[in-house]
Motif scaffolding. Structure first.
Motif, short mmCIF file in Angstrom:
data_model
loop_
_atom_site.label_atom_id
_atom_site.label_comp_id
_atom_site.label_asym_id
_atom_site.label_seq_id
_atom_site.Cartn_x
_atom_site.Cartn_y
_atom_site.Cartn_z
N GLU A 2 -43.86 -56.06 6.16
CA GLU A 2 -43.48 -55.08 7.18
C GLU A 2 -42.65 -55.73 8.28
O GLU A 2 -41.64 -55.17 8.72
N LYS A 3 -43.05 -56.91 8.72
CA LYS A 3 -42.32 -57.64 9.77
C LYS A 3 -40.91 -57.95 9.31
O LYS A 3 -39.94 -57.70 10.05
N PHE A 4 -40.74 -58.44 8.08
CA PHE A 4 -39.42 -58.78 7.56
C PHE A 4 -38.55 -57.54 7.43
O PHE A 4 -37.38 -57.56 7.80
N VAL A 5 -39.11 -56.45 6.94
CA VAL A 5 -38.34 -55.22 6.76
C VAL A 5 -37.94 -54.64 8.12
O VAL A 5 -36.78 -54.26 8.33
N ASN A 13 -35.20 -56.65 9.69
CA ASN A 13 -33.94 -56.48 8.99
C ASN A 13 -33.32 -55.12 9.30
O ASN A 13 -32.13 -55.01 9.58
N VAL A 14 -34.13 -54.06 9.27
CA VAL A 14 -33.62 -52.70 9.50
C VAL A 14 -33.19 -52.51 10.94
O VAL A 14 -32.19 -51.84 11.22
N SER A 15 -33.92 -53.08 11.87
CA SER A 15 -33.61 -52.89 13.29
C SER A 15 -32.38 -53.68 13.73
O SER A 15 -31.90 -53.49 14.85
N GLY A 16 -31.89 -54.55 12.88
CA GLY A 16 -30.72 -55.34 13.24
C GLY A 16 -31.06 -56.57 14.04
O GLY A 16 -30.18 -57.28 14.52
N ASN A 17 -32.34 -56.84 14.22
CA ASN A 17 -32.77 -58.02 14.98
C ASN A 17 -33.03 -59.21 14.08
O ASN A 17 -33.70 -60.15 14.47
N SER A 18 -32.49 -59.16 12.85
CA SER A 18 -32.77 -60.25 11.91
C SER A 18 -32.16 -61.54 12.43
O SER A 18 -31.10 -61.57 13.04
N LYS A 19 -32.89 -62.58 12.19
CA LYS A 19 -32.42 -63.90 12.62
C LYS A 19 -32.53 -64.84 11.43
O LYS A 19 -32.89 -64.43 10.33
#
Length: 81
Positions: free
Chosen positions: A40-43, A46-52
């Motif tokens: 859930e955290k990874f998804v 990724n979806v919110s655009g806050n992926s690092k």
């Protein structure tokens, strides 16, 4: 022909009729509460655009309120998939 339980078929009917359906317990699908929280955290990231670039294990433990050994074990299990 596979047997479908009455509860499952009723849930499907509710979904298709756009009724309010309580959230599913995804840990039953994924096998563990820790794995569900990690995915859930990874998804969400990724979806919110806050992926690092990545996460620190202790950061995940703090964010997910899980023990370090369970997070480490689930990350290793996910890596093997």
């Amino acid at each position: 022909m596979a047997y479908i339980s009455g509860e499952f078929s009723a849930r499907c009917v509710d979904i298709f009729q756009n009724r309010s359906v309580p959230p599913m317990n995804l840990s039953k699908l994924f096998g563990s509460k820790s794995r569900t929280k990690i995915l859930e955290k990874f998804v969400i990231e990724n979806v919110s655009g806050n992926s690092k670039a990545g996460f620190f294990i202790r950061e995940l433990c703090r964010d997910l309120d899980e023990q370090i050994n369970s997070v480490r074990r689930e990350l290793m299990n996910l890596e093997e998939l």
